[in-house]
Enzyme design. Structure first.
Site, mmCIF file in Angstrom:
data_model
loop_
_atom_site.group_PDB
_atom_site.id
_atom_site.type_symbol
_atom_site.label_atom_id
_atom_site.label_comp_id
_atom_site.label_asym_id
_atom_site.label_seq_id
_atom_site.Cartn_x
_atom_site.Cartn_y
_atom_site.Cartn_z
ATOM 1 N N ASP A 82 0.886 -1.163 0.000
ATOM 2 C CA ASP A 82 0.000 0.000 0.000
ATOM 3 C C ASP A 82 0.922 1.210 0.000
ATOM 4 O O ASP A 82 1.478 1.576 1.031
ATOM 5 C CB ASP A 82 -0.908 -0.006 1.230
ATOM 6 C CG ASP A 82 -1.843 1.188 1.260
ATOM 7 O OD1 ASP A 82 -2.331 1.594 0.191
ATOM 8 O OD2 ASP A 82 -2.101 1.709 2.365
ATOM 9 N N GLU A 101 -1.164 -1.600 -4.704
ATOM 10 C CA GLU A 101 -2.408 -0.877 -4.925
ATOM 11 C C GLU A 101 -2.097 0.325 -5.819
ATOM 12 O O GLU A 101 -1.209 1.113 -5.524
ATOM 13 C CB GLU A 101 -3.027 -0.420 -3.606
ATOM 14 C CG GLU A 101 -4.394 0.209 -3.815
ATOM 15 C CD GLU A 101 -5.118 0.466 -2.515
ATOM 16 O OE1 GLU A 101 -6.117 -0.203 -2.250
ATOM 17 O OE2 GLU A 101 -4.655 1.349 -1.751
ATOM 18 N N ASP A 105 -2.521 0.998 6.999
ATOM 19 C CA ASP A 105 -1.683 0.799 5.812
ATOM 20 C C ASP A 105 -1.220 -0.651 5.703
ATOM 21 O O ASP A 105 -1.189 -1.213 4.605
ATOM 22 C CB ASP A 105 -0.488 1.756 5.843
ATOM 23 C CG ASP A 105 -0.949 3.197 5.914
ATOM 24 O OD1 ASP A 105 -1.460 3.697 4.909
ATOM 25 O OD2 ASP A 105 -0.833 3.809 6.995
#
Length: 170
Positions: free
Chosen positions: A10, A70, A143
């Protein structure tokens, strides 16, 4: 060949979520997750260097078979999107150095894969990881939880992608 160990990412310059999710038979299992923080008083290049080092350590310690990231959403703040894009590029370079393939997933793809809802919030994603996917050790750090979700998205879709490739080559 199925990926058996995925490093989920992330991306963010202030906080980088990293997680390793492995396959145990037909189930996914959380191996490790953490949030890497960088000091806000450092230059961006120094922060990126810190994140690159953390990526290299994670790859060396956990030996993933691929990296899942992501994808940055550009619809919000363009300045922060550019910074996240730089982090994503740095992550891709580290993966390439290690000889690892990279897969990217949009936030909607990740949320849909994990919760069944494309606009799920962070709490819903974390809850689904614990309750639906039986990952009891999901950290409270959003996160890190998001990185777990990205890795899980890759693992759960890998069988379908492999079957589709095999069918297409016939």
């Amino acid at each position: 060949m199925f990926d058996t160990c995925v490093l989920g990412v992330d991306p963010g310059v202030a906080r980088l979520g990293l997680a390793v999710v492995g396959r145990e038979g037909r189930k996914a299992a959380l191996v490790w997750a953490d949030t890497i923080r960088t000091p806000s008083n450092q230059d961006e290049s120094a922060r990126l260097l810190h994140l690159v080092g953390a990526m290299r350590v994670a790859i060396a310690q956990h030996e993933p078979t691929c990296v899942a990231i992501e994808r940055v959403a550009f619809s919000r703040n363009r300045s922060s999107a550019l910074t996240v894009a730089r982090v994503t590029g740095a992550v891709m370079v580290v993966a390439a150095e290690a000889g690892l393939p990279v897969a990217e997933y949009s936030p909607t793809q990740v949320k849909s894969a994990v919760t069944g809802i494309g606009n799920a919030d962070k709490d819903q994603v974390r809850t689904a990881l614990i309750r639906v996917h039986a990952m009891r050790e999901v950290p409270d750090q959003p996160d890190a939880a998001d990185a777990i979700a990205v890795a899980l998205t890759h693992l759960t879709g890998e069988r379908l992608r492999t079957a589709a490739r095999a069918g297409a080559s016939r």
